[in-house]
Design a protein around this motif. Structure first.
Motif, PDB file in Angstrom:
ATOM      1  N   LEU A  88      36.100  21.244  55.147  1.00 52.49           N
ATOM      2  CA  LEU A  88      37.068  20.977  54.086  1.00 52.49           C
ATOM      3  C   LEU A  88      36.528  21.330  52.710  1.00 52.49           C
ATOM      4  O   LEU A  88      37.315  21.617  51.795  1.00 52.49           O
ATOM      5  CB  LEU A  88      37.533  19.527  54.156  1.00 52.49           C
ATOM      6  CG  LEU A  88      38.510  19.265  55.305  1.00 52.49           C
ATOM      7  CD1 LEU A  88      38.598  17.776  55.619  1.00 52.49           C
ATOM      8  CD2 LEU A  88      39.893  19.825  54.987  1.00 52.49           C
ATOM      9  N   MET A  89      35.218  21.321  52.519  1.00 54.02           N
ATOM     10  CA  MET A  89      34.664  21.837  51.277  1.00 54.02           C
ATOM     11  C   MET A  89      34.964  23.332  51.163  1.00 54.02           C
ATOM     12  O   MET A  89      35.323  23.830  50.088  1.00 54.02           O
ATOM     13  CB  MET A  89      33.149  21.601  51.215  1.00 54.02           C
ATOM     14  CG  MET A  89      32.751  20.134  51.135  1.00 54.02           C
ATOM     15  SD  MET A  89      33.453  19.273  49.714  1.00 54.02           S
ATOM     16  CE  MET A  89      33.395  17.566  50.291  1.00 54.02           C
ATOM     17  N   CYS A  90      34.828  24.039  52.268  1.00 54.68           N
ATOM     18  CA  CYS A  90      35.172  25.462  52.274  1.00 54.68           C
ATOM     19  C   CYS A  90      36.675  25.650  52.071  1.00 54.68           C
ATOM     20  O   CYS A  90      37.111  26.567  51.357  1.00 54.68           O
ATOM     21  CB  CYS A  90      34.730  26.098  53.584  1.00 54.68           C
ATOM     22  SG  CYS A  90      32.934  26.198  53.797  1.00 54.68           S
ATOM     23  N   TRP A  91      37.474  24.806  52.692  1.00 53.26           N
ATOM     24  CA  TRP A  91      38.929  24.877  52.531  1.00 53.26           C
ATOM     25  C   TRP A  91      39.317  24.706  51.066  1.00 53.26           C
ATOM     26  O   TRP A  91      40.134  25.461  50.526  1.00 53.26           O
ATOM     27  CB  TRP A  91      39.593  23.793  53.381  1.00 53.26           C
ATOM     28  CG  TRP A  91      41.068  23.673  53.190  1.00 53.26           C
ATOM     29  CD1 TRP A  91      42.042  24.417  53.808  1.00 53.26           C
ATOM     30  CD2 TRP A  91      41.759  22.747  52.329  1.00 53.26           C
ATOM     31  NE1 TRP A  91      43.287  24.017  53.382  1.00 53.26           N
ATOM     32  CE2 TRP A  91      43.143  23.002  52.471  1.00 53.26           C
ATOM     33  CE3 TRP A  91      41.331  21.752  51.458  1.00 53.26           C
ATOM     34  CZ2 TRP A  91      44.106  22.280  51.765  1.00 53.26           C
ATOM     35  CZ3 TRP A  91      42.291  21.027  50.750  1.00 53.26           C
ATOM     36  CH2 TRP A  91      43.662  21.291  50.909  1.00 53.26           C
ATOM     37  N   ALA A  92      38.714  23.719  50.386  1.00 47.98           N
ATOM     38  CA  ALA A  92      39.038  23.467  48.981  1.00 47.98           C
ATOM     39  C   ALA A  92      38.584  24.634  48.110  1.00 47.98           C
ATOM     40  O   ALA A  92      39.265  25.002  47.142  1.00 47.98           O
ATOM     41  CB  ALA A  92      38.382  22.170  48.522  1.00 47.98           C
ATOM     42  N   LEU A  93      37.445  25.225  48.443  1.00 51.15           N
ATOM     43  CA  LEU A  93      36.960  26.379  47.691  1.00 51.15           C
ATOM     44  C   LEU A  93      37.981  27.513  47.730  1.00 51.15           C
ATOM     45  O   LEU A  93      38.198  28.206  46.722  1.00 51.15           O
ATOM     46  CB  LEU A  93      35.621  26.814  48.285  1.00 51.15           C
ATOM     47  CG  LEU A  93      34.825  27.911  47.601  1.00 51.15           C
ATOM     48  CD1 LEU A  93      33.342  27.718  47.882  1.00 51.15           C
ATOM     49  CD2 LEU A  93      35.246  29.296  48.095  1.00 51.15           C
ATOM     50  N   LEU A  94      38.603  27.705  48.888  1.00 49.62           N
ATOM     51  CA  LEU A  94      39.591  28.766  49.039  1.00 49.62           C
ATOM     52  C   LEU A  94      40.961  28.351  48.500  1.00 49.62           C
ATOM     53  O   LEU A  94      41.669  29.147  47.877  1.00 49.62           O
ATOM     54  CB  LEU A  94      39.720  29.147  50.513  1.00 49.62           C
ATOM     55  CG  LEU A  94      38.454  29.725  51.157  1.00 49.62           C
ATOM     56  CD1 LEU A  94      38.627  29.820  52.667  1.00 49.62           C
ATOM     57  CD2 LEU A  94      38.119  31.091  50.571  1.00 49.62           C
ATOM     58  N   LYS A  95      41.336  27.111  48.735  1.00 51.27           N
ATOM     59  CA  LYS A  95      42.661  26.622  48.352  1.00 51.27           C
ATOM     60  C   LYS A  95      42.810  26.528  46.834  1.00 51.27           C
ATOM     61  O   LYS A  95      43.861  26.872  46.280  1.00 51.27           O
ATOM     62  CB  LYS A  95      42.879  25.251  48.989  1.00 51.27           C
ATOM     63  CG  LYS A  95      44.172  24.546  48.602  1.00 51.27           C
ATOM     64  CD  LYS A  95      45.377  25.161  49.257  1.00 51.27           C
ATOM     65  CE  LYS A  95      46.623  24.316  48.995  1.00 51.27           C
ATOM     66  NZ  LYS A  95      47.832  24.933  49.578  1.00 51.27           N
ATOM     67  N   PHE A  96      41.773  26.045  46.164  1.00 50.22           N
ATOM     68  CA  PHE A  96      41.852  25.790  44.724  1.00 50.22           C
ATOM     69  C   PHE A  96      40.977  26.796  43.976  1.00 50.22           C
ATOM     70  O   PHE A  96      40.035  26.428  43.274  1.00 50.22           O
ATOM     71  CB  PHE A  96      41.456  24.344  44.426  1.00 50.22           C
ATOM     72  CG  PHE A  96      42.207  23.352  45.259  1.00 50.22           C
ATOM     73  CD1 PHE A  96      43.592  23.268  45.195  1.00 50.22           C
ATOM     74  CD2 PHE A  96      41.541  22.518  46.151  1.00 50.22           C
ATOM     75  CE1 PHE A  96      44.299  22.365  45.983  1.00 50.22           C
ATOM     76  CE2 PHE A  96      42.247  21.611  46.937  1.00 50.22           C
ATOM     77  CZ  PHE A  96      43.625  21.541  46.854  1.00 50.22           C
ATOM     78  N   SER A  97      41.303  28.052  44.154  1.00 50.45           N
ATOM     79  CA  SER A  97      40.501  29.122  43.562  1.00 50.45           C
ATOM     80  C   SER A  97      40.604  29.145  42.043  1.00 50.45           C
ATOM     81  O   SER A  97      39.818  29.819  41.381  1.00 50.45           O
ATOM     82  CB  SER A  97      40.935  30.474  44.134  1.00 50.45           C
ATOM     83  OG  SER A  97      42.325  30.700  43.910  1.00 50.45           O
ATOM     84  N   ASP A  98      41.557  28.388  41.479  1.00 43.53           N
ATOM     85  CA  ASP A  98      41.710  28.327  40.021  1.00 43.53           C
ATOM     86  C   ASP A  98      40.883  27.205  39.407  1.00 43.53           C
ATOM     87  O   ASP A  98      40.947  26.966  38.196  1.00 43.53           O
ATOM     88  CB  ASP A  98      43.183  28.114  39.667  1.00 43.53           C
ATOM     89  CG  ASP A  98      43.715  26.772  40.160  1.00 43.53           C
ATOM     90  OD1 ASP A  98      43.118  26.221  41.117  1.00 43.53           O
ATOM     91  OD2 ASP A  98      44.719  26.279  39.605  1.00 43.53           O
ATOM     92  N   ALA A  99      40.097  26.516  40.201  1.00 42.51           N
ATOM     93  CA  ALA A  99      39.399  25.314  39.720  1.00 42.51           C
ATOM     94  C   ALA A  99      38.205  25.634  38.833  1.00 42.51           C
ATOM     95  O   ALA A  99      37.682  24.755  38.173  1.00 42.51           O
ATOM     96  CB  ALA A  99      38.964  24.454  40.896  1.00 42.51           C
ATOM     97  N   GLY A 100      37.763  26.846  38.825  1.00 38.33           N
ATOM     98  CA  GLY A 100      36.644  27.210  37.978  1.00 38.33           C
ATOM     99  C   GLY A 100      35.334  27.243  38.739  1.00 38.33           C
ATOM    100  O   GLY A 100      35.160  26.556  39.751  1.00 38.33           O
TER     101      GLY A 100
END
Length: 270
Positions: free
Chosen positions: A93-105
């Protein structure tokens, strides 16, 4: 500074590969993330295609054993196997968030990779102790409990509220309790493992709390509750006894902890 790289040699491609892999060896001992980041990442909602054949999925979570039952090595092994499954899903899920929220900075996304490394290391520690107890990964069924809940987060704020300030924060209470149970039956190595995970979990909760405060201006309890996708409740995100010191160390305010401790769900139908 983020740099462009080939499709095959970016952190994004690496994260995608980790989530989608059906190899138990890849899940347990993945390659290190590359140095290159995509120059213009786009959001991607990637889920596991299938589990490694060694892992049998179940629709039900195993019941938490009573403390005395942990005298049996098999019961301890099954409990640790469940924790291994939790760490696996957290890493994915850390990898999922990295891909899902690519606008997070970049700072937030690099933090996800650092936490991913912790989760994989915890997996190795749990797997080693399961083996010492005479069992292997896959000897017990697993449930994709976190995958069934966390992808309901549609924003980066919801993600840190649910996984970091929610489920990982709850482990600040759960892990010390299990450590005590393991010591009660003489498994001091298992107890030390729980203590170690609990200590390192503080950093994960601090990461989530930091970004929650950055994005909202405070760790306001009501704002946090509103960030939880329904039907998730704060009741899932705390232990029976609040570990106040650990939560304070993780950056949560006294007021937030007090409200969490007092929280009771509204009666059905209101």
């Amino acid at each position: 500074m983020e740099t462009s790289g080939t499709d095959e040699n970016t952190v994004e491609a690496w994260a995608h590969s980790y989530i989608r892999s059906a190899s138990l060896a890849h899940k347990c001992a993945p390659p290190a993330p590359p140095e290159n980041w995509a120059a213009h990442p786009s959001p991607s909602d990637v889920r596991p295609l299938e589990r490694p054949p060694e892992l049998v999925l179940s629709e039900r979570s195993p019941k938490t054993p009573r403390p005395g039952a942990l005298r049996e090595p098999k019961v301890r092994a099954q409990l640790l196997h469940t924790f291994w499954c939790h760490e696996l899903q957290a890493a994915e899920l850390m990898c999922w968030a990295l891909l899902k929220f690519s606008d997070a900075g970049p700072e937030f996304r690099r933090g996800l990779v650092r936490i991913w490394k912790d989760e994989v290391r915890h997996m190795a520690l749990y797997a080693e102790h399961v083996k010492k107890l005479g069992f292997t990964l896959g000897a017990f069924p697993m449930r994709d409990w976190f995958w069934q809940r966390v992808p309901a987060c549609t924003t980066k704020l919801m993600f840190v509220a649910v996984l970091g300030m929610g489920f990982e924060a709850a482990n600040l209470e759960h892990a010390p309790r299990f450590a005590m149970w393991f010591r009660m039956v003489g498994d001091h190595a298992g107890a030390d493992l729980q203590d170690r995970v609990a200590l390192e979990e503080i950093g994960h909760v601090r990461f989530a709390t930091h970004w929650f405060k950055t994005w909202t201006g405070a760790d306001d309890f009501e704002t946090w509750m509103q960030a939880l996708p329904r039907p998730l409740s704060p009741m899932l995100m705390r232990g029976k006894s609040i570990n106040r010191d650990a939560r304070l160390t993780a950056g949560m305010s006294e007021a937030f902890i007090d409200q969490l401790a007092r929280y009771q769900p509204e009666p059905y139908g209101r």
